[in-house]
Design an enzyme around this catalytic site. Structure first.
Site, PDB file in Angstrom:
ATOM      1  N   HIS A 182       0.842  -1.191   0.000  1.00  0.00           N
ATOM      2  CA  HIS A 182       0.000   0.000   0.000  1.00  0.00           C
ATOM      3  C   HIS A 182       0.883   1.249   0.000  1.00  0.00           C
ATOM      4  O   HIS A 182       0.646   2.199   0.738  1.00  0.00           O
ATOM      5  CB  HIS A 182      -0.925   0.001   1.220  1.00  0.00           C
ATOM      6  CG  HIS A 182      -1.945  -1.097   1.186  1.00  0.00           C
ATOM      7  ND1 HIS A 182      -2.574  -1.577   2.301  1.00  0.00           N
ATOM      8  CD2 HIS A 182      -2.441  -1.817   0.152  1.00  0.00           C
ATOM      9  CE1 HIS A 182      -3.407  -2.540   1.951  1.00  0.00           C
ATOM     10  NE2 HIS A 182      -3.345  -2.702   0.661  1.00  0.00           N
ATOM     11  N   HIS A 236      -6.590  -0.241   3.511  1.00  0.00           N
ATOM     12  CA  HIS A 236      -6.105  -0.543   2.168  1.00  0.00           C
ATOM     13  C   HIS A 236      -6.382   0.695   1.311  1.00  0.00           C
ATOM     14  O   HIS A 236      -7.334   1.424   1.570  1.00  0.00           O
ATOM     15  CB  HIS A 236      -6.821  -1.775   1.623  1.00  0.00           C
ATOM     16  CG  HIS A 236      -6.652  -2.993   2.509  1.00  0.00           C
ATOM     17  ND1 HIS A 236      -6.199  -4.192   2.048  1.00  0.00           N
ATOM     18  CD2 HIS A 236      -6.879  -3.170   3.840  1.00  0.00           C
ATOM     19  CE1 HIS A 236      -6.148  -5.065   3.054  1.00  0.00           C
ATOM     20  NE2 HIS A 236      -6.558  -4.465   4.151  1.00  0.00           N
TER      21      HIS A 236
HETATM   22  C1  LIG Z   1      -1.182  -7.465  -4.833  1.00  0.00           C
HETATM   23  C2  LIG Z   1      -1.879  -6.218  -4.353  1.00  0.00           C
HETATM   24  C3  LIG Z   1      -3.053  -6.330  -3.633  1.00  0.00           C
HETATM   25  C4  LIG Z   1      -3.703  -5.187  -3.181  1.00  0.00           C
HETATM   26  N1  LIG Z   1      -4.894  -5.334  -2.525  1.00  0.00           N
HETATM   27  C5  LIG Z   1      -5.606  -4.222  -2.218  1.00  0.00           C
HETATM   28  C6  LIG Z   1      -6.917  -4.348  -1.673  1.00  0.00           C
HETATM   29  O1  LIG Z   1      -7.442  -5.456  -1.491  1.00  0.00           O
HETATM   30  N2  LIG Z   1      -7.591  -3.207  -1.377  1.00  0.00           N
HETATM   31  C7  LIG Z   1      -7.039  -1.970  -1.579  1.00  0.00           C
HETATM   32  O2  LIG Z   1      -7.691  -0.971  -1.261  1.00  0.00           O
HETATM   33  N3  LIG Z   1      -5.811  -1.833  -2.086  1.00  0.00           N
HETATM   34  C8  LIG Z   1      -5.098  -2.922  -2.447  1.00  0.00           C
HETATM   35  N4  LIG Z   1      -3.876  -2.777  -3.030  1.00  0.00           N
HETATM   36  C9  LIG Z   1      -3.345  -1.405  -3.228  1.00  0.00           C
HETATM   37  C10 LIG Z   1      -4.124  -0.552  -4.234  1.00  0.00           C
HETATM   38  O3  LIG Z   1      -4.686  -1.348  -5.237  1.00  0.00           O
HETATM   39  C11 LIG Z   1      -3.178   0.516  -4.792  1.00  0.00           C
HETATM   40  O4  LIG Z   1      -2.655   1.293  -3.736  1.00  0.00           O
HETATM   41  C12 LIG Z   1      -3.880   1.495  -5.739  1.00  0.00           C
HETATM   42  O5  LIG Z   1      -4.794   0.862  -6.590  1.00  0.00           O
HETATM   43  C13 LIG Z   1      -2.816   2.246  -6.545  1.00  0.00           C
HETATM   44  O6  LIG Z   1      -3.412   3.146  -7.458  1.00  0.00           O
HETATM   45  P1  LIG Z   1      -2.514   4.086  -8.381  1.00  0.00           P
HETATM   46  O7  LIG Z   1      -3.430   4.794  -9.299  1.00  0.00           O
HETATM   47  O8  LIG Z   1      -1.628   4.893  -7.513  1.00  0.00           O
HETATM   48  O9  LIG Z   1      -1.530   3.117  -9.185  1.00  0.00           O
HETATM   49  P2  LIG Z   1      -1.804   1.850 -10.128  1.00  0.00           P
HETATM   50  O10 LIG Z   1      -3.177   1.333  -9.965  1.00  0.00           O
HETATM   51  O11 LIG Z   1      -0.667   0.942  -9.907  1.00  0.00           O
HETATM   52  O12 LIG Z   1      -1.727   2.452 -11.604  1.00  0.00           O
HETATM   53  C14 LIG Z   1      -0.539   2.789 -12.264  1.00  0.00           C
HETATM   54  C15 LIG Z   1      -0.703   2.425 -13.730  1.00  0.00           C
HETATM   55  O13 LIG Z   1       0.278   3.094 -14.503  1.00  0.00           O
HETATM   56  C16 LIG Z   1       0.847   2.192 -15.430  1.00  0.00           C
HETATM   57  N5  LIG Z   1       2.187   2.679 -15.700  1.00  0.00           N
HETATM   58  C17 LIG Z   1       3.192   2.793 -14.816  1.00  0.00           C
HETATM   59  N6  LIG Z   1       4.297   3.281 -15.423  1.00  0.00           N
HETATM   60  C18 LIG Z   1       3.967   3.487 -16.704  1.00  0.00           C
HETATM   61  C19 LIG Z   1       4.696   3.974 -17.820  1.00  0.00           C
HETATM   62  N7  LIG Z   1       5.975   4.328 -17.714  1.00  0.00           N
HETATM   63  N8  LIG Z   1       4.062   4.068 -18.993  1.00  0.00           N
HETATM   64  C20 LIG Z   1       2.773   3.696 -19.117  1.00  0.00           C
HETATM   65  N9  LIG Z   1       2.041   3.220 -18.095  1.00  0.00           N
HETATM   66  C21 LIG Z   1       2.635   3.121 -16.902  1.00  0.00           C
HETATM   67  C22 LIG Z   1       0.805   0.863 -14.701  1.00  0.00           C
HETATM   68  O14 LIG Z   1       0.938  -0.228 -15.584  1.00  0.00           O
HETATM   69  C23 LIG Z   1      -0.533   0.935 -14.000  1.00  0.00           C
HETATM   70  O15 LIG Z   1      -1.587   0.491 -14.812  1.00  0.00           O
HETATM   71  C24 LIG Z   1      -3.176  -3.893  -3.469  1.00  0.00           C
HETATM   72  C25 LIG Z   1      -1.992  -3.789  -4.182  1.00  0.00           C
HETATM   73  C26 LIG Z   1      -1.347  -4.925  -4.644  1.00  0.00           C
HETATM   74  C27 LIG Z   1      -0.091  -4.763  -5.438  1.00  0.00           C
END
Ligand SMILES: Cc1cc2nc3c(=O)[nH]c(=O)nc-3n(C[C@H](O)[C@H](O)[C@H](O)COP(=O)(O)OP(=O)(O)OC[C@H]3O[C@@H](n4cnc5c(N)ncnc54)[C@H](O)[C@@H]3O)c2cc1C
Ligand SMILES: *[C@@H]1O[C@H](CO)[C@@H](O)[C@H](O)[C@H]1NC(C)=O
Ligand SMILES: *[C@@H]1O[C@H](CO)[C@@H](O)[C@H](O)[C@H]1NC(C)=O
Ligand SMILES: *[C@@H]1O[C@H](CO)[C@@H](O)[C@H](O)[C@H]1NC(C)=O
Ligand SMILES: *[C@@H]1O[C@H](CO)[C@@H](O)[C@H](O)[C@H]1NC(C)=O
Ligand SMILES: *[C@@H]1O[C@H](CO)[C@@H](O)[C@H](O)[C@H]1NC(C)=O
Ligand SMILES: *[C@@H]1O[C@H](CO)[C@@H](O)[C@H](O)[C@H]1NC(C)=O
Ligand SMILES: *[C@@H]1O[C@H](CO)[C@@H](O)[C@H](O)[C@H]1NC(C)=O
Ligand SMILES: *[C@@H]1O[C@H](CO)[C@@H](O)[C@H](O)[C@H]1NC(C)=O
Length: 591
Positions: free
Chosen positions: A525, A569
């Site tokens: 997280h 989470h």
């Molecule tokens: C295994 C796991 C289980 C989890 N379980 C939960 C849960 O049950 N409940 C909960 O609330 N949270 C959970 N989390 C955490 C939560 O899902 C994340 O904190 C949150 O979704 C992150 O959102 P974000 O938009 O910051 O990043 P992300 O959702 O990671 O989005 C980033 C996106 O950018 C893309 N990207 C990155 N770099 C580039 C680039 N250079 N060029 C093009 N695209 C790129 C990636 O491929 C990705 O699609 C979990 C996380 C993991 C890893």
């Protein structure tokens, strides 16, 4: 019958027929001038692109490194979450550097690489955190708009409560309908696995109500106690930012898949107006670029957002010079203050029935009716949240409370399916082990995301959550393990728990601390690597309006901007800030 109504009906029919247009390769892109380019189609990126695209005059391009979620069947099936997160092809395959305070081991650091980002592979737990978490954000960054009361409308805007599919599993008494949204794009519900652990925990809330009160709804702003889980599941199917948001946009939103954003570039030579995005499909192939006429929004997540900025020369000037990158914007906050919750897995031996089930039959049932064991997530259905008293051991040395305030838990207890005991734990035939993850929700330790010298944008950055660097984090985990041991020594659990546990209940504090230091892992997280700070302050990577300090035309919207993690989470909070950021971006263009 009424012409006006008929008009609305037709418009909505047309809208329903549209959805984001996907392109598999940069060569396929039409020669369109985009108003906004969103980097990363993950949790936050998909929300921002969808909300900006709500104005049909805006042309929006999303660039996502991975494939479409539609290409991976298991993304749909809640019980197969680990089949997706375990798939290397849709994973960034990250590993942390050796954690010097946590056993010296390098830990896997899961991050999804597909549309929807981590919402397409996560474990579906829906927790907003506490109201204090948001109030602390507001006070630290000096902007009331981030407080719980001000953000709650955006939390609710994202959410659409939507019951499970199985009429035999009533949700009544498992949540408080008055604190949920009904009209959003993200479906939530409280499905559950009818395992005896649920009732034993509920009995314990009566017996040990001081430490473990019953919690009707863990999303009411005060998550303390034991209650039922809520999940990002609608009618037995995973709901993600890809299924909930991107699938509902018009054809003015374009999604370029399988493409890595390598850098962002000044739009005019030597300028700080940074609206040009450079991308490529492989390290040796050609690069492409697209210049947004209005703004670029970086939503690459807590690891990749700082990596993209650092590769672009936006970050701490001296550090970039040391790895041979010319500085474009000296922003000392990029890549600093990275933190993650620390988690320690404990095992309790029980004689509860095994939760093993026939995978093939379950998949057949899910395919037929979206019910059965695969219609809920691959863990137990309750969650425990403990707030330590002010005079608890971790604070006896004068350490300040690391939470945002009295409505916040310090520790989460996350129960995993009862499984056959692992090697080295012999419970006797037929007995099982209950995996209880004890989580320090509000870590004090801070780490970093940096670049290795000579690395390319296609190489992994250096990931250091610096787990347990602060002794307070270890002390809280120790207290959390003691709390879990008290929970399972309730009368309700007597005759259910026996034999070996890891760590054993009679282990000394020193032995438990050693166990923690050897085995703690990041809870995945991660937040804070491009943390928000006050306007005009000399710290913080972004201002409260998500704009990158020192740059123009550039914002960051994802978990990297959280100044502190929420006590839970993280996805619910990412949805909330993405909804809020979308609102102010639209407003800033007078729409
Ligand atoms: C295994 C796991 C289980 C989890 N379980 C939960 C849960 O049950 N409940 C909960 O609330 N949270 C959970 N989390 C955490 C939560 O899902 C994340 O904190 C949150 O979704 C992150 O959102 P974000 O938009 O910051 O990043 P992300 O959702 O990671 O989005 C980033 C996106 O950018 C893309 N990207 C990155 N770099 C580039 C680039 N250079 N060029 C093009 N695209 C790129 C990636 O491929 C990705 O699609 C979990 C996380 C993991 C890893
Ligand atoms: C999911 O993973 C489990 C455990 O590895 C395996 O038994 C099961 O067959 C997988 N299911 C699918 C549909 O891939
Ligand atoms: C992760 O590992 C798999 C299998 O080794 C590989 O196919 C995939 O490309 C890797 N992902 C990244 C982002 O390097
Ligand atoms: C609900 O319970 C009934 C009676 O036990 C059973 O026949 C039926 O299959 C169950 N429905 C589902 C969706 O599991
Ligand atoms: C963007 O691409 C065009 C055409 O390929 C090229 O002429 C231009 O120099 C590139 N711009 C930048 C800033 O790289
Ligand atoms: C990290 O965050 C703290 C506030 O929590 C701030 O005082 C400090 O300056 C930040 N560090 C950097 C390098 O930005
Ligand atoms: C579980 O182990 C206990 C203690 O060894 C034993 O008494 C009990 O019979 C076992 N239960 C089953 C179902 O084997
Ligand atoms: C804990 O209990 C076990 C089993 O009863 C015993 O073998 C062990 O010596 C005890 N350890 C301590 C530290 O008391
Ligand atoms: C936050 O709220 C205040 C008061 O309602 C408002 O004046 C300000 O513009 C808001 N900030 C942003 C970034 O919208």
């Amino acid at each position: 019958m009424f012409p006006a109504r008929r008009g609305i009906y037709l418009v909505s029919l047309i809208q329903a027929a549209l959805c984001a247009v996907q392109f598999q390769h940069p060569n396929d892109l039409p020669g369109v001038q985009y108003d906004f380019v969103v980097v990363g189609g993950g949790n936050a990126g998909a929300v921002v692109a969808t909300r900006l695209g709500g104005n049909r005059d805006f042309k929006v391009l999303v660039i996502e490194a991975g494939p479409s979620n539609d290409a991976v069947f298991a993304t749909q099936v809640p019980g197969l979450a680990q089949n997706v997160s375990g798939l290397p092809l849709v994973e960034w395959n990250y590993t942390t550097v050796a954690q010097t305070h946590a056993g010296g081991k390098a830990d896997a650091y899961g991050r999804a690489m597909l549309l929807g980002g981590c919402t397409s592979h996560n474990e579906l737990v829906y927790t907003r955190g506490s109201r204090d978490d948001y109030d602390r954000w507001a006070s630290v960054v000096g902007d009331e708009n981030l407080s719980w009361d001000k953000l709650l409308p955006y939390i609710l805007k994202a959410e659409k409560w939507s019951s499970p599919n199985d009429p035999n599993l009533s949700e009544e008494g498992h949540f408080d309908p008055s604190v949920h949204g009904l009209d959003g794009k993200l479906q939530t519900s409280a499905p559950y696995n009818p395992h005896p652990l649920n009732d034993l925990l509920l009995e314990t809330t009566k017996e040990l109500s001081d430490e473990f009160p019953f919690l009707l709804d863990l999303n009411d702003g005060r998550p303390i106690g034991i209650g039922w889980q809520q999940n990002t599941i609608g009618k037995g199917v995973r709901s993600s930012s890809a299924t909930g948001y991107l699938s509902s946009t018009g054809d003015n939103v374009h999604v370029l898949l399988n493409t890595r954003v390598t850098r962002i570039l000044p739009t005019t030579y030597g300028g700080t107006d940074i609206r040009t995005v450079e991308f490529a499909t492989d390290p040796k192939g050609p690069t492409y670029n697209s210049t947004a006429t209005k703004e670029v929004i970086i939503s690459g997540g807590v690891i990749n957002t700082p990596q993209i900025l650092l590769n672009s020369g936006i970050g701490p000037k001296e550090e970039l010079a040391a790895v041979g990158i010319a500085s474009i914007v000296d922003n000392p906050g990029i890549g600093k203050n990275f933190s993650d919750q620390s988690a320690i897995s404990t095992l309790f031996s029980t004689n509860l029935p095994s939760d093993a089930f026939d995978q093939t039959a379950a998949l057949a049932e899910w395919s037929k009716s979206h019910t059965g064991r695969l219609a809920d997530p691959p863990h137990m259905s309750s969650l425990g949240w403990v707030r330590l008293p002010a005079d608890a051991n971790p604070f006896k040395d004068g350490s300040p409370d690391p939470t945002g305030g009295p409505n916040s838990p310090h520790v989460e207890l996350f129960f995993y399916n009862v499984r056959p005991p692992p090697d080295g734990v012999d419970n006797g035939p037929g007995n099982t082990s209950l995996l209880t993850i004890v989580v320090n929700l509000n870590p004090v330790s801070r780490g970093s995301i940096t670049l290795a010298p000579g690395s390319s944008p296609f190489d992994a950055p250096v990931i250091d959550p610096n787990l347990l660097a602060s002794p307070l984090d270890t002390a809280i985990l120790l207290e959390g393990i003691r709390s879990a041991q008290r929970l399972f020594s309730s009368k309700a659990f007597s005759g259910r728990m026996f034999g070996t546990a890891l760590p054993p209940s009679n282990a000394t504090d020193a032995a438990v601390v050693d166990f923690i230091q050897q085995n703690t892992t990041p809870f995945l997280h991660g937040v804070g690597s491009c943390g928000m700070g006050p306007r005009n302050a000399n710290w913080g990577a972004v201002d409260p309006d998500f704009k990158v300090k020192g740059a123009k035309g550039l914002r960051i919207v994802d978990a990297s901007i959280f100044p502190y993690v929420t006590s839970g989470h993280t996805q619910a909070a990412v949805y909330a800030i993405a909804e809020w950021a979308s609102e102010i971006i639209k407003e800033s263009w007078n729409q």
